[in-house]
Design a protein around this motif. Structure first.
Motif, PDB file in Angstrom:
ATOM      1  N   SER A 127       0.794  -1.246   0.000  1.00 10.44           N
ATOM      2  CA  SER A 127       0.000   0.000   0.000  1.00 10.44           C
ATOM      3  C   SER A 127       0.820   1.285   0.000  1.00 10.44           C
ATOM      4  CB  SER A 127      -0.937   0.009   1.216  1.00 10.44           C
ATOM      5  OG  SER A 127      -1.733  -1.136   1.250  1.00 10.44           O
ATOM      6  N   PRO A 128       1.686   1.502  -0.990  1.00  7.88           N
ATOM      7  CA  PRO A 128       2.407   2.783  -1.034  1.00  7.88           C
ATOM      8  C   PRO A 128       1.474   3.940  -1.380  1.00  7.88           C
ATOM      9  CG  PRO A 128       2.847   1.537  -3.029  1.00  7.88           C
ATOM     10  CD  PRO A 128       2.044   0.632  -2.135  1.00  7.88           C
ATOM     11  N   SER A 129       1.798   5.123  -0.835  1.00  9.22           N
ATOM     12  CA  SER A 129       1.005   6.330  -1.099  1.00  9.22           C
ATOM     13  C   SER A 129       1.931   7.540  -1.016  1.00  9.22           C
ATOM     14  CB  SER A 129      -0.127   6.443  -0.074  1.00  9.22           C
ATOM     15  OG  SER A 129      -0.848   7.651  -0.230  1.00  9.22           O
ATOM     16  N   PHE A 130       1.929   8.372  -2.061  1.00 12.27           N
ATOM     17  CA  PHE A 130       2.800   9.546  -2.094  1.00 12.27           C
ATOM     18  C   PHE A 130       2.299  10.647  -1.170  1.00 12.27           C
ATOM     19  CE2 PHE A 130       4.501   7.792  -6.027  1.00 12.27           C
ATOM     20  CZ  PHE A 130       5.811   8.252  -6.015  1.00 12.27           C
ATOM     21  N   SER A 131       3.251  11.371  -0.567  1.00 14.97           N
ATOM     22  CA  SER A 131       2.906  12.618   0.119  1.00 14.97           C
ATOM     23  C   SER A 131       2.435  13.618  -0.929  1.00 14.97           C
ATOM     24  CB  SER A 131       4.118  13.171   0.865  1.00 14.97           C
ATOM     25  OG  SER A 131       5.157  13.515  -0.046  1.00 14.97           O
ATOM     26  N   PRO A 132       1.607  14.603  -0.535  1.00 16.40           N
ATOM     27  CA  PRO A 132       1.063  15.530  -1.544  1.00 16.40           C
ATOM     28  C   PRO A 132       2.104  16.434  -2.204  1.00 16.40           C
ATOM     29  CG  PRO A 132       0.299  16.113   0.661  1.00 16.40           C
ATOM     30  CD  PRO A 132       0.975  14.786   0.779  1.00 16.40           C
ATOM     31  N   ASN A 133       3.319  16.545  -1.619  1.00 20.39           N
ATOM     32  CA  ASN A 133       4.374  17.290  -2.329  1.00 20.39           C
ATOM     33  C   ASN A 133       5.264  16.357  -3.146  1.00 20.39           C
ATOM     34  OD1 ASN A 133       5.992  16.049  -0.411  1.00 20.39           O
ATOM     35  ND2 ASN A 133       6.812  17.955   0.449  1.00 20.39           N
ATOM     36  N   GLY A 134       4.976  15.050  -3.102  1.00 19.30           N
ATOM     37  CA  GLY A 134       5.695  14.094  -3.926  1.00 19.30           C
ATOM     38  C   GLY A 134       7.080  13.732  -3.442  1.00 19.30           C
ATOM     39  N   ARG A 135       7.474  14.207  -2.255  1.00 18.31           N
ATOM     40  CA  ARG A 135       8.836  13.997  -1.772  1.00 18.31           C
ATOM     41  C   ARG A 135       9.005  12.735  -0.939  1.00 18.31           C
ATOM     42  NH1 ARG A 135      12.557  16.432  -4.732  1.00 18.31           N
ATOM     43  NH2 ARG A 135      11.969  18.573  -5.221  1.00 18.31           N
ATOM     44  N   MET A 136       7.914  12.182  -0.437  1.00 16.97           N
ATOM     45  CA  MET A 136       7.989  10.993   0.406  1.00 16.97           C
ATOM     46  C   MET A 136       6.894  10.008   0.025  1.00 16.97           C
ATOM     47  SD  MET A 136       8.937  12.321   4.255  1.00 16.97           S
ATOM     48  CE  MET A 136       7.816  13.707   4.332  1.00 16.97           C
ATOM     49  N   ILE A 137       7.068   8.760   0.430  1.00 14.08           N
ATOM     50  CA  ILE A 137       6.068   7.721   0.231  1.00 14.08           C
ATOM     51  C   ILE A 137       5.813   7.061   1.581  1.00 14.08           C
ATOM     52  CG2 ILE A 137       5.529   5.522  -0.910  1.00 14.08           C
ATOM     53  CD1 ILE A 137       7.616   6.342  -3.065  1.00 14.08           C
ATOM     54  N   ILE A 138       4.544   6.911   1.938  1.00 17.05           N
ATOM     55  CA  ILE A 138       4.202   6.127   3.124  1.00 17.05           C
ATOM     56  C   ILE A 138       3.783   4.734   2.653  1.00 17.05           C
ATOM     57  CG2 ILE A 138       1.752   6.804   3.196  1.00 17.05           C
ATOM     58  CD1 ILE A 138       2.039   6.894   6.281  1.00 17.05           C
ATOM     59  N   TYR A 139       4.126   3.724   3.442  1.00 14.88           N
ATOM     60  CA  TYR A 139       3.746   2.359   3.091  1.00 14.88           C
ATOM     61  C   TYR A 139       3.668   1.540   4.371  1.00 14.88           C
ATOM     62  CZ  TYR A 139       8.768   1.323   3.571  1.00 14.88           C
ATOM     63  OH  TYR A 139      10.055   1.197   4.045  1.00 14.88           O
ATOM     64  N   ALA A 140       3.055   0.378   4.284  1.00 14.08           N
ATOM     65  CA  ALA A 140       3.004  -0.543   5.413  1.00 14.08           C
ATOM     66  C   ALA A 140       3.995  -1.666   5.165  1.00 14.08           C
ATOM     67  CB  ALA A 140       1.599  -1.107   5.580  1.00 14.08           C
ATOM     68  N   THR A 141       4.554  -2.191   6.235  1.00 11.76           N
ATOM     69  CA  THR A 141       5.457  -3.329   6.102  1.00 11.76           C
ATOM     70  C   THR A 141       5.392  -4.161   7.372  1.00 11.76           C
ATOM     71  OG1 THR A 141       7.681  -4.005   5.407  1.00 11.76           O
ATOM     72  CG2 THR A 141       7.540  -2.215   7.029  1.00 11.76           C
ATOM     73  N   ARG A 142       6.030  -5.320   7.335  1.00 13.72           N
ATOM     74  CA  ARG A 142       6.087  -6.159   8.521  1.00 13.72           C
ATOM     75  C   ARG A 142       7.520  -6.229   9.002  1.00 13.72           C
ATOM     76  NH1 ARG A 142       4.269 -10.945   6.716  1.00 13.72           N
ATOM     77  NH2 ARG A 142       2.124 -10.247   6.867  1.00 13.72           N
ATOM     78  N   ASP A 143       7.699  -5.963  10.285  1.00 15.96           N
ATOM     79  CA  ASP A 143       9.036  -5.970  10.872  1.00 15.96           C
ATOM     80  C   ASP A 143       8.959  -6.688  12.218  1.00 15.96           C
ATOM     81  OD1 ASP A 143      11.797  -5.228  11.106  1.00 15.96           O
ATOM     82  OD2 ASP A 143      11.167  -3.710  12.548  1.00 15.96           O
ATOM     83  N   LYS A 144       9.750  -7.743  12.366  1.00 15.40           N
ATOM     84  CA  LYS A 144       9.758  -8.520  13.609  1.00 15.40           C
ATOM     85  C   LYS A 144       8.353  -9.009  13.966  1.00 15.40           C
ATOM     86  CE  LYS A 144      13.645  -5.766  15.155  1.00 15.40           C
ATOM     87  NZ  LYS A 144      14.058  -4.595  15.932  1.00 15.40           N
ATOM     88  N   GLY A 145       7.619  -9.407  12.949  1.00 16.11           N
ATOM     89  CA  GLY A 145       6.299  -9.978  13.173  1.00 16.11           C
ATOM     90  C   GLY A 145       5.183  -8.979  13.367  1.00 16.11           C
ATOM     91  N   GLN A 146       5.518  -7.684  13.402  1.00 14.79           N
ATOM     92  CA  GLN A 146       4.500  -6.646  13.611  1.00 14.79           C
ATOM     93  C   GLN A 146       4.356  -5.792  12.362  1.00 14.79           C
ATOM     94  OE1 GLN A 146       2.498  -7.336  16.423  1.00 14.79           O
ATOM     95  NE2 GLN A 146       2.554  -5.137  16.720  1.00 14.79           N
ATOM     96  N   GLU A 147       3.090  -5.546  11.964  1.00 16.18           N
ATOM     97  CA  GLU A 147       2.878  -4.585  10.889  1.00 16.18           C
ATOM     98  C   GLU A 147       3.144  -3.178  11.409  1.00 16.18           C
ATOM     99  OE1 GLU A 147       0.867  -7.229  10.917  1.00 16.18           O
ATOM    100  OE2 GLU A 147       0.936  -7.963   8.859  1.00 16.18           O
ATOM    101  N   SER A 148       3.754  -2.344  10.591  1.00 11.81           N
ATOM    102  CA  SER A 148       3.990  -0.960  10.997  1.00 11.81           C
ATOM    103  C   SER A 148       4.000  -0.069   9.766  1.00 11.81           C
ATOM    104  CB  SER A 148       5.325  -0.832  11.752  1.00 11.81           C
ATOM    105  OG  SER A 148       6.397  -1.243  10.936  1.00 11.81           O
ATOM    106  N   LEU A 149       3.897   1.229  10.004  1.00 12.26           N
ATOM    107  CA  LEU A 149       3.931   2.210   8.928  1.00 12.26           C
ATOM    108  C   LEU A 149       5.328   2.784   8.810  1.00 12.26           C
ATOM    109  CD1 LEU A 149       0.618   4.221   9.487  1.00 12.26           C
ATOM    110  CD2 LEU A 149       0.992   2.105   8.207  1.00 12.26           C
ATOM    111  N   MET A 150       5.744   3.019   7.576  1.00 18.26           N
ATOM    112  CA  MET A 150       7.042   3.622   7.298  1.00 18.26           C
ATOM    113  C   MET A 150       6.859   4.744   6.289  1.00 18.26           C
ATOM    114  SD  MET A 150       9.457   1.700   8.887  1.00 18.26           S
ATOM    115  CE  MET A 150      10.963   2.035   7.977  1.00 18.26           C
ATOM    116  N   THR A 151       7.739   5.731   6.356  1.00 20.23           N
ATOM    117  CA  THR A 151       7.864   6.660   5.235  1.00 20.23           C
ATOM    118  C   THR A 151       9.277   6.542   4.690  1.00 20.23           C
ATOM    119  OG1 THR A 151       8.573   8.539   6.601  1.00 20.23           O
ATOM    120  CG2 THR A 151       6.209   8.299   6.205  1.00 20.23           C
TER     121      THR A 151
END
Length: 411
Positions: free
Chosen positions: A359-383
């Motif tokens: 589920s990637p999604s661009f920031s409205p200025n296009g400089r960053m992307i937020i996405y979900a990932t799994r790390d150490k068994g836990q889902e988390s949000l990253m930019t």
């Protein structure tokens, strides 16, 4: 059930990793009078700027400064900062706070201007984010996104919740809670509404939800499945995946309801539509070539051109606001990883080395992307920055966190 937004108790911790190619050294000092307020304005401004990956913090000179004081340029230059943020917080007679700031160019000794934000106590964080936006724009020339919002879905036990939070993940509020799955949140232009898919009717149905009031309305409950809503840039319609014809195809649905208009005419599965920022094109995923790939067609439908060619499984397209980049998830040796394509050249870059990105999604200025990932068994949000060098974890404390969607600039 739906209700107006409520505070979440679990706040996010933020971790920034990586080093950008170019970073602007800056400093910010505690705002005079901040002790009377519930939020540390300077700390929020600092965290916002550092999170962007484009700013590097320099320790401040000891002393008291506010927006009406000229800094000692010699002392500050010795600290290595090129710019300085100062300000004050004053309680007004009506109970609100007047938050003021000023930005200094320490290299040239120039006052770069400042602003005043009279806000209620509940909006102190927003005032800080707006200050960070102003500083970001003055220094980089790009519009800041710190005062925008994100939406995402969490699952804790058998409870699903749709959340709206500040762009830094803080101040999360629940927009919807359900024992049935909630998926595919999609922001309307202007940021006042969210469309999403709910399974509370024991089948996927699309609703539009007013973020400020909690009121919602039914958008699509046609025969079969109704899923993957995406707003047009003018807000007048959505494109969604409907199975009225028996297989999943793309349809246009008016923002006020009405009969859907079919856009694709294949025997394949066509899904995950997203509009280009100019509203002229729709990118979507189809298995018409034998495996899921990203395609592009005109917004009114018609012939589609294949866009992704590297690998045999590419899904979840997101288009940058300037139309130059496509973010998507590619399966590489069994791992699902975030990639970005420069559309003019077709060059593809892998941004992560994780194995369960979605589920990637661009920031409205296009400089960053937020996405979900799994790390150490836990889902988390990253930019992440577009080059993958700077990553920020927005690590929630409750349940699995998925399907982030970065909201637009607020109107």
């Amino acid at each position: 059930m739906a209700w107006p937004l409520h505070e979440a108790h679990a706040q996010f911790r933020v971790e920034v990793s990586g080093v950008g190619l170019t970073q602007f050294p800056f400093s910010v000092v505690n705002f005079r009078g901040n002790d009377a307020a519930s939020q540390n304005i300077a700390a929020i401004v600092r965290a916002d700027l550092e999170r962007s990956g484009q700013f590097r913090f320099s320790e401040p000179v000891v002393g008291n400064l506010d927006e009406s004081t000229r800094p000692d340029l010699t002392a500050w230059r010795g600290k290595g900062a090129d710019s300085l943020v100062v300000g004050s917080v004053n309680r007004l007679a009506d109970g609100r706070f007047d938050v003021r700031f000023r930005l200094w160019d320490l290299v040239r000794g120039q006052d770069l201007g400042g602003l005043s934000y009279p806000v209620a106590a509940a909006d102190l964080r927003l005032a800080a984010h707006r200050i960070a936006d102003q500083v970001y724009e003055k220094i980089t020339g790009d519009k800041g996104v710190f005062s925008t919002r994100i939406a995402y879905v969490s699952k804790a036990g058998q409870r699903y919740q749709l959340w709206v939070a500040d762009a830094d993940g803080e101040n999360a509020r629940a927009a919807l809670s359900s024992p049935e799955p909630i998926i595919s949140p999609s922001w309307a232009p202007g940021g006042s509404q969210l469309a999403y898919v709910s399974f509370e009717a024991r089948k996927p149905v699309i609703y539009a939800h007013d973020v400020s009031t909690g009121k919602r309305r039914l958008l699509a409950n046609f025969r079969g499945s109704n899923s993957a809503p995406a707003w047009s840039p003018d807000g007048k319609q959505l494109v969604a995946t409907l199975s009225i014809s028996g297989n999943a195809q793309l349809y246009a649905v008016g923002a006020d309801g009405g009969e859907p208009r079919r856009l694709t005419q294949t025997e394949s599965i066509d899904t995950e539509p997203v509009f280009s920022a100019d509203g002229k094109s729709i990118y979507f995923v189809s298995d018409r070539g034998g495996s899921p790939q990203v395609y592009r067609m005109a917004a009114q439908g018609g012939d589609a051109q294949r866009v992704t060619f590297s690998g045999n499984y590419n899904i979840s397209p997101s288009i940058s606001p300037d139309g130059r980049h496509l973010a998507f998830i590619s399966r590489v040796n069994g791992a699902f990883r975030l990639h970005v394509m420069e559309l003019s050249s077709g060059d593809v870059t892998a941004l992560t080395d994780t194995s369960a990105d979605e589920s990637p999604s661009f920031s409205p200025n296009g400089r960053m992307i937020i996405y979900a990932t799994r790390d150490k068994g836990q889902e988390s949000l990253m930019t992440t920055s577009l080059d993958g060098r700077i990553k920020t974890r927005l690590a929630g404390a409750q349940g699995d966190i998925r399907e982030p969607e970065w909201g637009p600039f607020l109107r």
